[in-house]
Design an enzyme around this catalytic site. Structure first.
Site, PDB file in Angstrom:
ATOM      1  N   HIS A 266      28.631  46.362  41.633  1.00  0.00           N
ATOM      2  CA  HIS A 266      29.474  46.147  41.355  1.00  0.00           C
ATOM      3  C   HIS A 266      30.074  46.922  39.527  1.00  0.00           C
ATOM      4  CE1 HIS A 266      32.622  43.084  40.164  1.00  0.00           C
ATOM      5  NE2 HIS A 266      32.189  43.410  38.832  1.00  0.00           N
ATOM      6  N   GLU A 267      29.546  46.871  38.832  1.00  0.00           N
ATOM      7  CA  GLU A 267      29.247  48.215  37.974  1.00  0.00           C
ATOM      8  C   GLU A 267      29.281  49.394  38.390  1.00  0.00           C
ATOM      9  OE1 GLU A 267      30.626  46.470  35.783  1.00  0.00           O
ATOM     10  OE2 GLU A 267      29.908  44.559  35.860  1.00  0.00           O
ATOM     11  N   HIS A 270      32.960  50.006  39.339  1.00  0.00           N
ATOM     12  CA  HIS A 270      34.046  50.073  38.212  1.00  0.00           C
ATOM     13  C   HIS A 270      33.505  51.616  38.486  1.00  0.00           C
ATOM     14  CE1 HIS A 270      35.637  46.451  37.961  1.00  0.00           C
ATOM     15  NE2 HIS A 270      33.754  46.184  37.939  1.00  0.00           N
ATOM     16  N   GLU A 296      39.505  45.851  40.176  1.00  0.00           N
ATOM     17  CA  GLU A 296      37.948  45.074  40.344  1.00  0.00           C
ATOM     18  C   GLU A 296      38.139  45.249  41.997  1.00  0.00           C
ATOM     19  OE1 GLU A 296      36.534  43.019  38.171  1.00  0.00           O
ATOM     20  OE2 GLU A 296      35.234  41.810  39.839  1.00  0.00           O
TER      21      GLU A 296
HETATM   22 ZN    ZN Z   1      33.449  43.341  37.017  1.00  0.00          ZN
END
Ligand code: ZN
Length: 503
Positions: A266-267, A270, A296
Protein backbone atom coordinates in the site's frame (compact mmCIF):
# COMPACT_ATOMS: atom_id res chain seq x y z
CA UNK A 1 7.83 40.75 -18.40
CA UNK A 2 5.13 38.25 -17.40
CA UNK A 3 7.62 35.38 -17.79
CA UNK A 4 9.92 37.09 -15.27
CA UNK A 5 7.00 37.53 -12.90
CA UNK A 6 6.07 33.87 -13.39
CA UNK A 7 9.61 32.81 -12.48
CA UNK A 8 9.53 35.01 -9.37
CA UNK A 9 6.26 33.38 -8.34
CA UNK A 10 7.68 29.89 -8.87
CA UNK A 11 10.80 30.68 -6.86
CA UNK A 12 8.66 31.96 -3.97
CA UNK A 13 6.50 28.82 -4.00
CA UNK A 14 9.52 26.50 -4.39
CA UNK A 15 11.06 28.15 -1.35
CA UNK A 16 7.87 27.54 0.65
CA UNK A 17 8.08 23.91 -0.48
CA UNK A 18 11.55 23.70 1.04
CA UNK A 19 10.09 24.76 4.38
CA UNK A 20 7.24 22.26 3.98
CA UNK A 21 9.68 19.43 3.30
CA UNK A 22 11.76 20.38 6.35
CA UNK A 23 8.54 20.06 8.37
CA UNK A 24 7.89 16.68 6.71
CA UNK A 25 11.35 15.53 7.76
CA UNK A 26 10.73 16.59 11.37
CA UNK A 27 7.36 14.83 11.35
CA UNK A 28 8.78 11.67 9.81
CA UNK A 29 11.48 11.64 12.49
CA UNK A 30 8.86 12.16 15.22
CA UNK A 31 6.82 9.21 14.02
CA UNK A 32 9.73 6.80 13.49
CA UNK A 33 12.92 7.22 15.54
CA UNK A 34 12.66 10.35 17.70
CA UNK A 35 13.25 9.81 21.44
CA UNK A 36 9.92 10.34 23.23
CA UNK A 37 11.33 13.02 25.55
CA UNK A 38 12.04 15.19 22.51
CA UNK A 39 8.30 15.68 21.93
CA UNK A 40 7.65 19.14 23.44
CA UNK A 41 10.58 20.85 21.68
CA UNK A 42 9.67 19.12 18.41
CA UNK A 43 6.13 20.50 18.74
CA UNK A 44 7.62 24.01 19.04
CA UNK A 45 9.78 23.48 15.95
CA UNK A 46 6.82 22.26 13.94
CA UNK A 47 4.56 25.06 15.13
CA UNK A 48 7.15 27.68 14.14
CA UNK A 49 7.57 26.17 10.67
CA UNK A 50 3.80 25.95 10.23
CA UNK A 51 3.45 29.63 11.10
CA UNK A 52 6.17 30.56 8.60
CA UNK A 53 4.57 28.43 5.89
CA UNK A 54 1.12 29.90 6.53
CA UNK A 55 2.38 33.45 6.38
CA UNK A 56 4.21 32.81 3.10
CA UNK A 57 1.10 31.22 1.61
CA UNK A 58 -1.14 34.11 2.57
CA UNK A 59 1.37 36.86 1.74
CA UNK A 60 -0.57 39.60 -0.09
CA UNK A 61 2.27 39.88 -2.63
CA UNK A 62 1.40 36.38 -3.79
CA UNK A 63 -2.17 37.51 -4.42
CA UNK A 64 -0.91 40.48 -6.45
CA UNK A 65 1.36 38.33 -8.61
CA UNK A 66 -1.40 35.80 -9.26
CA UNK A 67 -3.82 38.56 -10.23
CA UNK A 68 -1.32 40.07 -12.66
CA UNK A 69 -0.49 36.70 -14.20
CA UNK A 70 -4.18 35.84 -14.65
CA UNK A 71 -4.33 38.46 -17.39
CA UNK A 72 -1.26 37.36 -19.36
CA UNK A 73 -0.29 34.80 -21.99
CA UNK A 74 1.31 32.70 -19.25
CA UNK A 75 -2.02 31.00 -18.65
CA UNK A 76 -3.11 30.90 -22.31
CA UNK A 77 -2.76 27.14 -22.67
CA UNK A 78 -5.17 25.32 -20.33
CA UNK A 79 -3.65 22.31 -18.52
CA UNK A 80 -0.11 23.53 -19.29
CA UNK A 81 2.27 23.54 -16.31
CA UNK A 82 2.16 27.34 -16.25
CA UNK A 83 -1.62 27.67 -16.32
CA UNK A 84 -1.93 24.86 -13.77
CA UNK A 85 0.51 26.60 -11.46
CA UNK A 86 -1.38 29.90 -11.58
CA UNK A 87 -4.86 28.33 -11.24
CA UNK A 88 -4.02 25.95 -8.41
CA UNK A 89 -2.09 28.56 -6.45
CA UNK A 90 -4.96 31.00 -6.86
CA UNK A 91 -7.39 28.42 -5.48
CA UNK A 92 -5.22 27.71 -2.45
CA UNK A 93 -4.58 31.40 -1.90
CA UNK A 94 -8.31 32.19 -2.02
CA UNK A 95 -9.15 29.45 0.44
CA UNK A 96 -6.41 30.42 2.87
CA UNK A 97 -7.16 34.13 2.78
CA UNK A 98 -10.93 33.71 3.11
CA UNK A 99 -10.43 32.10 6.51
CA UNK A 100 -10.17 34.68 9.30
CA UNK A 101 -6.95 34.25 11.30
CA UNK A 102 -8.99 33.84 14.50
CA UNK A 103 -10.87 30.87 12.99
CA UNK A 104 -7.64 29.23 11.77
CA UNK A 105 -6.15 29.56 15.24
CA UNK A 106 -9.28 28.28 16.96
CA UNK A 107 -9.45 25.29 14.60
CA UNK A 108 -5.84 24.41 15.21
CA UNK A 109 -6.30 24.75 19.01
CA UNK A 110 -9.49 22.68 19.03
CA UNK A 111 -7.96 19.97 16.88
CA UNK A 112 -5.13 19.52 19.38
CA UNK A 113 -7.56 19.53 22.34
CA UNK A 114 -9.88 17.29 20.33
CA UNK A 115 -7.20 14.67 19.80
CA UNK A 116 -6.23 14.72 23.47
CA UNK A 117 -9.90 14.35 24.50
CA UNK A 118 -10.35 11.59 21.94
CA UNK A 119 -7.40 9.55 23.24
CA UNK A 120 -8.86 9.66 26.77
CA UNK A 121 -12.44 9.07 25.67
CA UNK A 122 -11.42 6.08 23.62
CA UNK A 123 -9.36 4.65 26.45
CA UNK A 124 -12.25 5.03 28.90
CA UNK A 125 -14.90 4.08 26.35
CA UNK A 126 -16.65 7.31 27.20
CA UNK A 127 -18.46 9.21 24.44
CA UNK A 128 -20.04 11.72 26.83
CA UNK A 129 -16.81 13.54 27.68
CA UNK A 130 -15.92 13.69 23.98
CA UNK A 131 -19.33 14.98 22.90
CA UNK A 132 -18.90 18.69 23.81
CA UNK A 133 -15.45 18.73 22.16
CA UNK A 134 -16.83 17.27 18.95
CA UNK A 135 -19.76 19.70 19.06
CA UNK A 136 -17.24 22.56 19.11
CA UNK A 137 -15.32 21.07 16.20
CA UNK A 138 -18.45 20.55 14.09
CA UNK A 139 -19.48 24.12 14.81
CA UNK A 140 -16.03 25.43 13.76
CA UNK A 141 -16.12 23.35 10.58
CA UNK A 142 -19.51 24.88 9.72
CA UNK A 143 -17.95 28.31 10.22
CA UNK A 144 -15.06 27.27 7.99
CA UNK A 145 -17.47 26.19 5.25
CA UNK A 146 -19.37 29.48 5.54
CA UNK A 147 -16.13 31.49 5.30
CA UNK A 148 -14.85 29.56 2.28
CA UNK A 149 -18.26 29.66 0.59
CA UNK A 150 -20.18 27.00 -1.36
CA UNK A 151 -22.92 26.70 -3.98
CA UNK A 152 -24.85 23.64 -2.98
CA UNK A 153 -24.12 22.49 0.57
CA UNK A 154 -21.64 23.30 3.34
CA UNK A 155 -20.02 19.87 3.12
CA UNK A 156 -18.84 20.75 -0.42
CA UNK A 157 -16.56 23.42 1.03
CA UNK A 158 -14.97 20.91 3.44
CA UNK A 159 -14.62 18.14 0.87
CA UNK A 160 -12.92 20.59 -1.47
CA UNK A 161 -9.90 20.85 0.83
CA UNK A 162 -9.05 17.17 0.30
CA UNK A 163 -10.61 16.41 -3.07
CA UNK A 164 -10.62 19.58 -5.19
CA UNK A 165 -13.63 19.95 -7.52
CA UNK A 166 -15.44 16.89 -6.16
CA UNK A 167 -19.02 17.48 -5.00
CA UNK A 168 -21.24 16.03 -2.30
CA UNK A 169 -23.98 15.42 -4.87
CA UNK A 170 -21.70 13.37 -7.12
CA UNK A 171 -20.31 11.32 -4.23
CA UNK A 172 -23.80 10.72 -2.85
CA UNK A 173 -24.88 9.34 -6.22
CA UNK A 174 -21.84 7.08 -6.74
CA UNK A 175 -21.64 5.86 -3.12
CA UNK A 176 -25.38 5.07 -3.10
CA UNK A 177 -24.96 2.95 -6.23
CA UNK A 178 -21.95 1.19 -4.69
CA UNK A 179 -23.79 0.57 -1.40
CA UNK A 180 -26.86 -0.81 -3.18
CA UNK A 181 -24.74 -3.57 -4.74
CA UNK A 182 -22.21 -4.10 -2.00
CA UNK A 183 -24.61 -4.62 0.94
CA UNK A 184 -26.38 -7.64 -0.64
CA UNK A 185 -23.06 -9.10 -1.89
CA UNK A 186 -21.60 -8.96 1.61
CA UNK A 187 -24.80 -10.38 3.13
CA UNK A 188 -24.59 -13.29 0.65
CA UNK A 189 -20.93 -13.87 1.60
CA UNK A 190 -21.85 -13.88 5.31
CA UNK A 191 -24.49 -16.53 4.85
CA UNK A 192 -22.45 -18.65 2.45
CA UNK A 193 -21.40 -22.08 3.71
CA UNK A 194 -18.29 -21.95 1.55
CA UNK A 195 -15.29 -19.69 1.74
CA UNK A 196 -11.54 -19.57 2.27
CA UNK A 197 -9.78 -20.45 5.52
CA UNK A 198 -7.38 -17.83 6.81
CA UNK A 199 -5.37 -19.94 9.28
CA UNK A 200 -2.30 -19.99 7.04
CA UNK A 201 -1.83 -16.22 7.49
CA UNK A 202 -1.44 -16.69 11.24
CA UNK A 203 1.73 -18.39 12.45
CA UNK A 204 5.42 -17.79 12.73
CA UNK A 205 6.48 -14.85 10.54
CA UNK A 206 9.83 -13.52 11.87
CA UNK A 207 10.07 -9.75 11.55
CA UNK A 208 13.45 -9.69 9.77
CA UNK A 209 12.13 -12.14 7.17
CA UNK A 210 8.97 -10.04 6.73
CA UNK A 211 11.09 -6.95 6.20
CA UNK A 212 13.30 -8.65 3.64
CA UNK A 213 10.34 -10.08 1.74
CA UNK A 214 8.44 -6.77 1.88
CA UNK A 215 11.43 -4.85 0.52
CA UNK A 216 11.87 -7.36 -2.25
CA UNK A 217 8.23 -7.01 -3.33
CA UNK A 218 8.27 -3.20 -3.05
CA UNK A 219 11.42 -3.07 -5.21
CA UNK A 220 9.96 -5.45 -7.76
CA UNK A 221 6.76 -3.42 -8.24
CA UNK A 222 8.89 -0.30 -8.71
CA UNK A 223 9.59 1.53 -5.45
CA UNK A 224 13.08 2.96 -5.86
CA UNK A 225 15.12 2.51 -2.68
CA UNK A 226 17.90 4.73 -4.04
CA UNK A 227 15.36 7.55 -3.66
CA UNK A 228 13.42 6.16 -0.72
CA UNK A 229 13.42 4.33 2.60
CA UNK A 230 11.28 1.88 4.54
CA UNK A 231 11.07 2.28 8.32
CA UNK A 232 8.90 1.19 11.23
CA UNK A 233 6.08 3.18 12.82
CA UNK A 234 2.78 2.69 14.71
CA UNK A 235 0.45 4.18 12.09
CA UNK A 236 2.00 3.60 8.66
CA UNK A 237 2.27 6.51 6.23
CA UNK A 238 4.22 7.73 3.21
CA UNK A 239 5.87 11.12 3.07
CA UNK A 240 8.00 13.04 0.61
CA UNK A 241 10.74 15.41 1.66
CA UNK A 242 12.42 16.18 -1.62
CA UNK A 243 12.31 15.31 -5.31
CA UNK A 244 14.48 12.27 -4.64
CA UNK A 245 13.49 11.38 -1.11
CA UNK A 246 10.30 9.46 -0.43
CA UNK A 247 9.85 7.60 2.86
CA UNK A 248 7.44 4.74 3.47
CA UNK A 249 6.73 3.08 6.80
CA UNK A 250 5.09 -0.06 8.13
CA UNK A 251 4.48 -2.04 11.30
CA UNK A 252 5.15 -5.72 11.88
CA UNK A 253 3.12 -8.42 13.60
CA UNK A 254 5.37 -11.50 14.03
CA UNK A 255 2.28 -13.76 14.21
CA UNK A 256 0.35 -12.42 11.21
CA UNK A 257 1.50 -12.13 7.60
CA UNK A 258 -0.88 -9.56 6.16
CA UNK A 259 -0.41 -6.44 8.32
CA UNK A 260 3.11 -5.62 7.19
CA UNK A 261 3.11 -7.15 3.70
CA UNK A 262 -0.05 -5.52 2.37
CA UNK A 263 0.81 -2.41 4.34
CA UNK A 264 4.15 -2.20 2.51
CA UNK A 265 2.50 -2.73 -0.88
CA UNK A 266 0.00 0.00 0.00
CA UNK A 267 2.62 2.54 1.05
CA UNK A 268 4.90 1.55 -1.83
CA UNK A 269 1.97 2.33 -4.15
CA UNK A 270 1.81 5.83 -2.66
CA UNK A 271 5.59 6.06 -2.95
CA UNK A 272 5.74 4.95 -6.60
CA UNK A 273 3.25 7.71 -7.43
CA UNK A 274 5.34 10.30 -5.56
CA UNK A 275 8.54 9.07 -7.22
CA UNK A 276 6.83 9.27 -10.62
CA UNK A 277 5.76 12.91 -10.29
CA UNK A 278 7.77 15.33 -12.47
CA UNK A 279 10.85 16.17 -10.36
CA UNK A 280 11.58 19.32 -12.37
CA UNK A 281 8.31 20.81 -11.06
CA UNK A 282 8.89 19.67 -7.47
CA UNK A 283 6.94 21.75 -4.95
CA UNK A 284 4.82 23.34 -7.69
CA UNK A 285 1.34 22.14 -8.75
CA UNK A 286 2.50 20.33 -11.94
CA UNK A 287 4.87 18.32 -9.72
CA UNK A 288 2.33 17.51 -7.02
CA UNK A 289 -0.22 14.72 -6.57
CA UNK A 290 -3.61 15.37 -8.12
CA UNK A 291 -5.85 14.72 -5.10
CA UNK A 292 -6.00 12.46 -2.06
CA UNK A 293 -8.47 10.20 -3.90
CA UNK A 294 -6.03 9.75 -6.79
CA UNK A 295 -3.16 9.18 -4.33
CA UNK A 296 -5.16 6.49 -2.56
CA UNK A 297 -6.08 4.92 -5.91
CA UNK A 298 -2.40 4.20 -6.49
CA UNK A 299 -1.87 2.58 -3.08
CA UNK A 300 -5.05 0.50 -3.42
CA UNK A 301 -4.24 -0.52 -6.96
CA UNK A 302 -0.91 -2.07 -5.95
CA UNK A 303 -2.18 -3.42 -2.63
CA UNK A 304 -5.45 -4.96 -3.81
CA UNK A 305 -5.87 -5.14 -7.58
CA UNK A 306 -2.30 -6.31 -8.09
CA UNK A 307 -1.18 -7.59 -4.67
CA UNK A 308 -4.17 -9.83 -3.95
CA UNK A 309 -4.45 -11.20 -7.49
CA UNK A 310 -3.81 -14.82 -8.37
CA UNK A 311 -1.25 -13.69 -10.97
CA UNK A 312 0.79 -11.76 -8.41
CA UNK A 313 1.07 -14.82 -6.19
CA UNK A 314 1.84 -17.11 -9.10
CA UNK A 315 5.09 -15.19 -9.13
CA UNK A 316 5.58 -14.46 -5.42
CA UNK A 317 4.16 -17.46 -3.57
CA UNK A 318 7.08 -19.82 -4.06
CA UNK A 319 9.34 -17.02 -2.84
CA UNK A 320 7.13 -16.45 0.21
CA UNK A 321 7.21 -20.18 0.94
CA UNK A 322 11.00 -20.17 0.84
CA UNK A 323 11.17 -17.26 3.29
CA UNK A 324 8.39 -18.44 5.66
CA UNK A 325 8.91 -22.19 5.43
CA UNK A 326 7.64 -22.90 8.97
CA UNK A 327 4.23 -21.35 8.34
CA UNK A 328 3.70 -21.64 4.59
CA UNK A 329 5.68 -24.79 3.75
CA UNK A 330 2.59 -26.98 3.34
CA UNK A 331 0.21 -24.33 2.05
CA UNK A 332 -1.03 -24.44 -1.54
CA UNK A 333 -1.09 -21.39 -3.82
CA UNK A 334 -4.92 -21.48 -4.22
CA UNK A 335 -5.39 -21.76 -0.49
CA UNK A 336 -3.11 -18.79 0.16
CA UNK A 337 -4.71 -16.54 -2.47
CA UNK A 338 -8.14 -17.43 -1.06
CA UNK A 339 -6.96 -16.49 2.43
CA UNK A 340 -5.67 -13.05 1.42
CA UNK A 341 -9.01 -12.35 -0.26
CA UNK A 342 -11.29 -13.43 2.59
CA UNK A 343 -14.18 -11.10 3.39
CA UNK A 344 -15.42 -10.72 6.93
CA UNK A 345 -17.67 -7.86 8.10
CA UNK A 346 -16.05 -6.38 11.18
CA UNK A 347 -16.13 -3.33 13.42
CA UNK A 348 -12.78 -1.70 12.73
CA UNK A 349 -12.19 0.26 9.52
CA UNK A 350 -8.40 -0.05 9.41
CA UNK A 351 -8.59 -3.84 9.68
CA UNK A 352 -11.37 -4.20 7.12
CA UNK A 353 -11.01 -6.28 3.94
CA UNK A 354 -11.12 -4.93 0.41
CA UNK A 355 -14.91 -5.30 0.02
CA UNK A 356 -16.31 -4.22 3.41
CA UNK A 357 -13.86 -1.31 3.69
CA UNK A 358 -16.00 0.78 1.37
CA UNK A 359 -19.06 0.44 3.61
CA UNK A 360 -17.05 1.67 6.61
CA UNK A 361 -16.32 4.80 4.57
CA UNK A 362 -19.85 5.27 3.25
CA UNK A 363 -21.13 5.16 6.85
CA UNK A 364 -18.70 7.90 7.89
CA UNK A 365 -19.47 9.99 4.80
CA UNK A 366 -23.22 9.83 5.48
CA UNK A 367 -22.79 10.65 9.16
CA UNK A 368 -20.37 13.55 8.85
CA UNK A 369 -22.47 15.07 6.13
CA UNK A 370 -25.54 14.83 8.39
CA UNK A 371 -23.57 16.48 11.21
CA UNK A 372 -22.49 19.41 9.03
CA UNK A 373 -25.98 19.92 7.56
CA UNK A 374 -27.45 19.84 11.10
CA UNK A 375 -29.65 16.86 10.32
CA UNK A 376 -27.88 14.92 13.03
CA UNK A 377 -26.90 16.15 16.49
CA UNK A 378 -23.55 15.04 17.91
CA UNK A 379 -25.44 13.59 20.90
CA UNK A 380 -27.25 11.18 18.56
CA UNK A 381 -24.11 10.16 16.68
CA UNK A 382 -23.42 6.87 18.55
CA UNK A 383 -26.98 5.62 17.94
CA UNK A 384 -26.85 6.60 14.27
CA UNK A 385 -23.42 4.92 13.99
CA UNK A 386 -24.72 1.63 15.40
CA UNK A 387 -27.83 1.66 13.23
CA UNK A 388 -25.79 2.05 10.06
CA UNK A 389 -23.32 -0.68 11.05
CA UNK A 390 -26.23 -3.05 11.67
CA UNK A 391 -27.91 -2.13 8.40
CA UNK A 392 -24.88 -2.14 6.06
CA UNK A 393 -22.51 -4.65 7.65
CA UNK A 394 -24.68 -6.68 10.00
CA UNK A 395 -22.39 -6.02 12.99
CA UNK A 396 -22.73 -3.93 16.12
CA UNK A 397 -20.05 -2.71 18.47
CA UNK A 398 -20.54 -3.56 22.15
CA UNK A 399 -18.71 -0.32 23.08
CA UNK A 400 -17.90 3.16 21.78
CA UNK A 401 -14.14 2.56 21.60
CA UNK A 402 -14.54 0.08 18.72
CA UNK A 403 -17.50 2.03 17.39
CA UNK A 404 -17.89 5.75 16.96
CA UNK A 405 -14.61 6.54 18.78
CA UNK A 406 -12.31 4.35 16.66
CA UNK A 407 -10.93 6.98 14.24
CA UNK A 408 -8.78 10.03 14.91
CA UNK A 409 -10.19 12.07 11.99
CA UNK A 410 -13.16 13.88 13.55
CA UNK A 411 -11.24 14.68 16.72
CA UNK A 412 -8.56 16.39 14.63
CA UNK A 413 -11.13 18.39 12.65
CA UNK A 414 -10.54 16.38 9.47
CA UNK A 415 -14.17 16.34 8.31
CA UNK A 416 -14.47 15.69 4.58
CA UNK A 417 -11.41 13.44 4.46
CA UNK A 418 -13.03 9.99 4.73
CA UNK A 419 -14.59 9.88 1.23
CA UNK A 420 -11.12 10.06 -0.34
CA UNK A 421 -10.44 6.49 0.87
CA UNK A 422 -13.44 5.07 -0.98
CA UNK A 423 -12.68 7.29 -3.97
CA UNK A 424 -9.26 5.63 -4.00
CA UNK A 425 -10.86 2.20 -4.32
CA UNK A 426 -13.24 3.38 -7.04
CA UNK A 427 -10.54 5.08 -9.10
CA UNK A 428 -8.22 2.09 -8.61
CA UNK A 429 -10.91 -0.21 -10.04
CA UNK A 430 -11.42 2.13 -12.96
CA UNK A 431 -7.72 2.61 -13.77
CA UNK A 432 -6.95 -1.09 -13.48
CA UNK A 433 -9.83 -2.02 -15.79
CA UNK A 434 -8.55 0.48 -18.37
CA UNK A 435 -4.98 -0.81 -18.00
CA UNK A 436 -6.16 -4.38 -18.58
CA UNK A 437 -7.97 -3.30 -21.73
CA UNK A 438 -4.98 -1.48 -23.14
CA UNK A 439 -2.08 -3.72 -22.05
CA UNK A 440 -3.10 -7.02 -23.59
CA UNK A 441 -2.60 -9.97 -21.28
CA UNK A 442 -1.73 -8.01 -18.16
CA UNK A 443 -2.32 -11.01 -15.89
CA UNK A 444 0.36 -13.01 -17.72
CA UNK A 445 2.80 -10.11 -17.36
CA UNK A 446 2.10 -9.88 -13.62
CA UNK A 447 2.43 -13.64 -13.23
CA UNK A 448 5.91 -13.36 -14.79
CA UNK A 449 6.84 -10.77 -12.14
CA UNK A 450 7.04 -7.99 -14.72
CA UNK A 451 5.38 -4.90 -13.27
CA UNK A 452 7.03 -2.39 -15.59
CA UNK A 453 4.34 -2.21 -18.30
CA UNK A 454 1.62 -1.43 -15.73
CA UNK A 455 3.79 1.06 -13.86
CA UNK A 456 4.80 2.85 -17.07
CA UNK A 457 1.18 2.94 -18.20
CA UNK A 458 0.15 4.59 -14.91
CA UNK A 459 3.21 6.85 -14.97
CA UNK A 460 2.48 8.27 -18.38
CA UNK A 461 -1.23 8.84 -17.78
CA UNK A 462 -1.34 9.76 -14.09
CA UNK A 463 2.01 10.41 -12.37
CA UNK A 464 3.54 12.66 -15.01
CA UNK A 465 0.47 14.91 -15.13
CA UNK A 466 0.75 16.16 -11.55
CA UNK A 467 -2.14 18.54 -10.97
CA UNK A 468 -2.56 19.53 -14.61
CA UNK A 469 -5.98 17.84 -14.60
CA UNK A 470 -8.54 17.49 -11.82
CA UNK A 471 -9.27 13.99 -10.52
CA UNK A 472 -12.53 13.85 -12.48
CA UNK A 473 -10.80 15.00 -15.70
CA UNK A 474 -8.02 12.48 -15.16
CA UNK A 475 -10.52 9.63 -14.74
CA UNK A 476 -12.30 10.68 -17.95
CA UNK A 477 -9.03 10.93 -19.86
CA UNK A 478 -7.50 7.70 -18.62
CA UNK A 479 -10.61 5.52 -18.65
CA UNK A 480 -13.01 7.34 -20.99
CA UNK A 481 -15.65 7.36 -18.24
CA UNK A 482 -16.64 9.53 -15.29
CA UNK A 483 -16.34 8.20 -11.74
CA UNK A 484 -18.34 5.00 -11.49
CA UNK A 485 -18.90 2.16 -9.05
CA UNK A 486 -19.08 -0.42 -11.84
CA UNK A 487 -15.42 -1.40 -12.40
CA UNK A 488 -14.83 -1.90 -8.66
CA UNK A 489 -18.03 -3.93 -8.28
CA UNK A 490 -17.18 -6.05 -11.33
CA UNK A 491 -13.72 -6.73 -9.88
CA UNK A 492 -15.17 -7.72 -6.48
CA UNK A 493 -17.88 -9.93 -7.98
CA UNK A 494 -15.48 -11.70 -10.33
CA UNK A 495 -13.22 -12.54 -7.47
CA UNK A 496 -15.55 -13.11 -4.54
CA UNK A 497 -18.55 -14.88 -6.06
CA UNK A 498 -16.54 -17.96 -7.09
CA UNK A 499 -14.52 -17.84 -3.84
CA UNK A 500 -17.73 -18.02 -1.77
CA UNK A 501 -19.63 -20.39 -4.07
CA UNK A 502 -22.14 -17.72 -5.09
CA UNK A 503 -22.14 -18.58 -8.80
ZN1 ZN B 1 -3.18 5.20 1.77
Amino acid sequence: MSQTLYRTLCEHVAETARLVTVRELLEWDERTIMPTAAGPYRAEQITLLSRMIHSRRTDPVLGDWLQQLAETEVIAEPHSPQATTVHRLQRDFDRQTKLPASLVEELSRQSILGQQAWVLARKNDDFQTFQPVLEQIVDLKRQEAAAVGFDDCAYDALLDEYEPDETTANLTRVFAALRAELVPLIAAIRSSQRGPQTDCLHGDFPIDAQEKFGRQAATQIGFDFARGRLDVTHHPFCTTMGPRDCRITTRYDPRFFSTAFFGILHEAGHGIYEQGLPADHFGLPPGMYCSLGIHESQSRLWENLVGRSFAFWQYFFSRARDVFRASLGDVKLEEFVGAVNAVCPSLIRVEADEATYNLHIIIRFELEQALISEQLAVADLPTAWNEKYREYLGVESPNHADGVLQDIHWSSAAIGYFPTYALGNLYAGQFFEAAQQSLGDLQATLAAGDFTPLRDWLGERIYRRGQCYSAAELAEQVTGKPLSHEPLMAHLRNKLEPLYGLV
